[in-house]
Write a protein that holds these residues in place. Structure first.
Motif, PDB file in Angstrom:
ATOM      1  N   GLU A 229      -2.410  -0.524  -4.647  1.00  0.00           N
ATOM      2  CA  GLU A 229      -3.260   0.877  -4.686  1.00  0.00           C
ATOM      3  C   GLU A 229      -4.581   0.695  -5.196  1.00  0.00           C
ATOM      4  OE1 GLU A 229      -0.117   4.519  -4.791  1.00  0.00           O
ATOM      5  OE2 GLU A 229      -0.385   3.582  -6.613  1.00  0.00           O
ATOM      6  N   ALA A 230      -4.913  -0.371  -6.079  1.00  0.00           N
ATOM      7  CA  ALA A 230      -5.918  -0.653  -6.812  1.00  0.00           C
ATOM      8  C   ALA A 230      -6.842  -1.355  -5.885  1.00  0.00           C
ATOM      9  CB  ALA A 230      -5.970  -1.603  -8.025  1.00  0.00           C
ATOM     10  N   ARG A 231      -6.536  -1.747  -4.916  1.00  0.00           N
ATOM     11  CA  ARG A 231      -7.325  -2.560  -3.686  1.00  0.00           C
ATOM     12  C   ARG A 231      -7.582  -1.320  -2.584  1.00  0.00           C
ATOM     13  NH1 ARG A 231      -4.701  -5.766  -6.576  1.00  0.00           N
ATOM     14  NH2 ARG A 231      -5.140  -8.222  -6.671  1.00  0.00           N
ATOM     15  N   ASP A 232      -6.563  -0.603  -2.168  1.00  0.00           N
ATOM     16  CA  ASP A 232      -6.737   0.370  -1.197  1.00  0.00           C
ATOM     17  C   ASP A 232      -5.850   1.268  -1.425  1.00  0.00           C
ATOM     18  OD1 ASP A 232      -7.299   1.966   0.773  1.00  0.00           O
ATOM     19  OD2 ASP A 232      -8.154   0.575   2.212  1.00  0.00           O
ATOM     20  N   PRO A 233      -5.739   2.506  -1.824  1.00  0.00           N
ATOM     21  CA  PRO A 233      -4.640   3.259  -2.224  1.00  0.00           C
ATOM     22  C   PRO A 233      -3.994   4.092  -0.722  1.00  0.00           C
ATOM     23  CG  PRO A 233      -6.591   4.424  -2.812  1.00  0.00           C
ATOM     24  CD  PRO A 233      -7.030   2.853  -2.673  1.00  0.00           C
ATOM     25  N   GLY A 234      -4.954   3.836   0.343  1.00  0.00           N
ATOM     26  CA  GLY A 234      -4.371   4.197   1.355  1.00  0.00           C
ATOM     27  C   GLY A 234      -3.665   3.341   2.355  1.00  0.00           C
ATOM     28  N   ARG A 235      -3.378   2.105   1.643  1.00  0.00           N
ATOM     29  CA  ARG A 235      -2.727   1.213   2.456  1.00  0.00           C
ATOM     30  C   ARG A 235      -1.138   0.541   2.106  1.00  0.00           C
ATOM     31  NH1 ARG A 235      -6.213  -3.990   3.972  1.00  0.00           N
ATOM     32  NH2 ARG A 235      -4.799  -4.154   5.361  1.00  0.00           N
ATOM     33  N   LEU A 236      -0.796   1.676   0.972  1.00  0.00           N
ATOM     34  CA  LEU A 236       0.636   1.424   0.418  1.00  0.00           C
ATOM     35  C   LEU A 236       1.711   1.236   1.394  1.00  0.00           C
ATOM     36  CD1 LEU A 236       2.279   1.011  -2.158  1.00  0.00           C
ATOM     37  CD2 LEU A 236       2.378   3.214  -2.423  1.00  0.00           C
ATOM     38  N   GLY A 237       1.525   2.364   2.230  1.00  0.00           N
ATOM     39  CA  GLY A 237       2.596   2.344   3.423  1.00  0.00           C
ATOM     40  C   GLY A 237       2.485   1.305   4.305  1.00  0.00           C
ATOM     41  N   GLU A 238       1.346   0.701   4.610  1.00  0.00           N
ATOM     42  CA  GLU A 238       1.147  -0.293   5.748  1.00  0.00           C
ATOM     43  C   GLU A 238       1.633  -1.662   4.771  1.00  0.00           C
ATOM     44  OE1 GLU A 238      -2.477  -3.093   7.513  1.00  0.00           O
ATOM     45  OE2 GLU A 238      -2.995  -1.253   6.142  1.00  0.00           O
TER      46      GLU A 238
END
Length: 269
Positions: A229-238
Motif C-alpha cells: 500500500e505504501a507503493r500504491d494503495p490501489g494495487r493490494l488486490g492485484e
C-alpha cells in the motif's frame, strides 16, 4: 527491519490467523507446546504471542494448574487472541518483550514462536527472557530459516516483487526470514547470559486449502500489506491475485502443500 514491520492493525490479525495460522504456524505450535510440556513448568510466559496459536496449543498440552501469561506488543493482537482463547489458566496483557513488566525469576519457562525476528534489539529481548526466568528455567523459541527453505513464502515474495521492480517489497525476506544464521543466534544468546543452548532445524509441511489462502494471509494479513500500500494503495488486490496465481502455478489449484523450515531453540538459565 523498519517500524512498519511490526504493525498488525485493523483486519490484519483476523486475516493472519485465518489464512496463515493453520498453514505455517500450527505445525510448529504443537511441536513447541510439546517441548514446553516436557519441562513440567508451573508458570509460563509467552512473548510476541500474536493471535494465540501457541497459547492455545500450550493450554491443551499443559495441566490446567499451569498458569500461562500471554503477551504481545500489539494491542490489536492481544484483543483478537483473548477473544479466541477460552482456557481459564491463560491471562492476556499487552507487553514489550524488550521491557517486560514482570519481576525477576517469575516464570519457569518463557516461550516465543516466530517473534524474535521482530525484536529491534535481539540481545535486549534475550536478556529480559533470562531475567524473568527462575533458576533452571528454559527459554524456548523459534525463528524461520532462510526464505529459500520456505517454498511458498519465496513464491509470494517473488510474485509481489515483480509488480514493483523499481522498489520491490521485501518484508518476508527481510524480517520473518531475515534472522536465520544459527551462529548469530547462538552468539547473541550467549551475550545475553545463556550458556546452555540447543538449536534444532525442523522441517515441516505447510498445507492450505487453496493458493489464495497464503496469498491473502501474506499480502493482506501481514506487514507486507503496508509495503504494498505504501507503493500504491490501489494495487493490494492485484498483488494478492498475482501471488495466488504464482502459488497455483507452482503447487496446483489446491489443496496445496509446501516445505517450511525453522530453527527451534532451547536456552536454559
Amino acid at each position: 527491519m523498519n517500524e512498519k514491520d511490526k504493525l498488525f492493525v485493523g483486519s490484519m490479525p483476523a486475516l493472519y490467523d485465518r489464512h496463515l495460522g493453520p498453514f505455517i504456524f500450527e505445525p510448529y505450535a504443537e511441536d513447541l507446546a510439546a517441548r514446553v510440556a516436557r519441562g513440567a513448568p508451573h508458570r509460563v510466559l509467552e512473548t510476541a504471542a500474536g493471535t494465540g496459536i501457541v497459547t492455545r496449543a500450550m493450554a491443551r498440552a499443559l495441566a490446567d494448574s499451569v498458569s500461562i501469561t500471554a503477551t504481545d506488543l500489539n494491542q490489536a493482537m492481544v484483543d483478537y487472541a483473548a477473544a479466541q482463547t477460552e482456557a481459564r489458566n491463560v491471562t492476556w496483557r499487552q507487553a514489550d518483550a524488550l521491557a517486560l513488566p514482570f519481576t525477576d525469576g517469575a516464570f519457569d519457562a518463557v516461550v516465543c514462536q516466530f517473534g524474535a525476528m521482530f525484536f529491534p534489539d535481539k540481545r535486549a529481548g534475550y536478556r529480559e527472557a533470562r531475567r524473568v526466568l527462575a533458576p533452571g528455567g528454559r527459554f524456548l523459541f523459534s525463528v524461520w530459516d532462510r526464505i529459500e527453505e520456505n517454498e511458498i513464502s519465496r513464491v509470494v515474495t517473488d510474485a509481489v516483487a515483480a509488480l514493483f521492480p523499481a522498489d520491490p517489497p521485501r518484508f518476508l525476506a527481510r524480517t520473518p526470514h531475515g534472522y536465520h544464521d544459527v551462529r548469530v543466534i547462538r552468539d547473541e544468546l550467549g551475550q545475553a547470559g545463556f550458556a546452555r543452548i540447543e538449536i534444532e532445524t525442523v522441517e515441516k509441511r505447510g498445507r492450505a486449502p487453496s493458493p489464495r489462502d497464503p496469498a491473502i494471509g501474506f499480502c493482506q494479513g501481514s506487514p507486507l500489506r503496508s509495503e504494498i500500500e505504501a507503493r500504491d494503495p490501489g494495487r493490494l488486490g492485484e498483488a494478492t491475485e498475482a501471488a495466488a496465481r504464482a502459488v497455483a502455478a507452482g503447487f496446483g489449484p489446491g489443496p496445496i502443500d509446501g516445505k517450511i523450515q525453522a530453527h527451534v531453540i532451547t536456552a536454559a538459565r
